[in-house]
Design a protein around this motif. Structure first.
Motif: not given
Length: 204
Positions: A161-163, A184-185, A189-191
């Motif tokens: 959901x966050x992504x 940190x976000x 998102x890169x992960x």
């Protein structure tokens, strides 16, 4: 199953990512709910996507309802805890992400909806929604902290959901530059972008 939606909708993307993570087969049907010839009301009287149509013809709508159902269809990659505080935490993350998207959609539609004249648009309303988007993203960053994922050490619906919310914000409002403000976000998102479920559903 048939999923009716748009590749630009973050709510639809959330469902598509969950389906990919759960390895569920479905037919994706593109639908522009803003087009004069849209037929979405025949499946969802609210005229919104995503809408999941089951084999028998029954329809399910609202992304939160759909992903809840999808997580029960396969034991692969459980994304929502079954009960207790852990479940409430994941659903709260989802509510936060959806709230960011809700505010972003209201902001964007006030700015671009063609059936509203420029003189009728409210800058104060747009500023209010932008403030909600920025506050929501800041809360995401605070909640994530140094953790590898939003809700512990494994991927869950929280991260999906966050992504989806962050990617859509970058897609529609690149001027916000949340990556620089919240490293940190950016790491999260890169992960997520390394996963096929995210690669294959990028907003377009």
């Amino acid at each position: 199953m048939k999923l009716i939606g748009s590749t630009s909708s973050p709510y639809v993307r959330k469902v598509r990512v969950v389906m990919a993570e759960k390895r569920l087969d479905y037919e994706f049907v593109q639908e522009d709910v803003w087009a004069d010839g849209t037929t979405i009301a025949s499946s969802n009287p609210l005229g919104k996507v995503p809408c999941l149509v089951m084999d028998g013809g029954d329809a399910m709508f609202d992304s939160r309802v759909i992903v809840e159902y999808l997580d029960t269809l396969s034991p692969v990659g459980k994304l929502i805890p079954t009960s207790g505080r852990e479940r409430a935490e994941v659903k709260t993350w989802e509510a936060l992400a959806d709230g960011v998207m809700d505010a972003g959609v209201l902001w964007r539609m006030e700015a671009i909806w063609p059936k509203r004249a420029d003189g009728e648009r409210s800058q104060a309303w747009m500023d209010r929604q932008r403030g909600k988007v920025e506050a929501g993203i800041a809360a995401m960053a605070k909640g994530l902290g140094d953790k590898p994922f939003c809700s512990g050490i494994h991927l869950s619906l929280s991260d999906i959901a966050v992504g989806c919310a962050l990617d859509w914000t970058a897609f529609r409002f690149p001027e916000l530059d949340w990556r620089s403000a919240h490293p940190s976000l950016a790491r999260l998102i890169d992960k997520l972008h390394q996963r096929a479920s995210f690669k294959d559903t990028a907003p377009a």
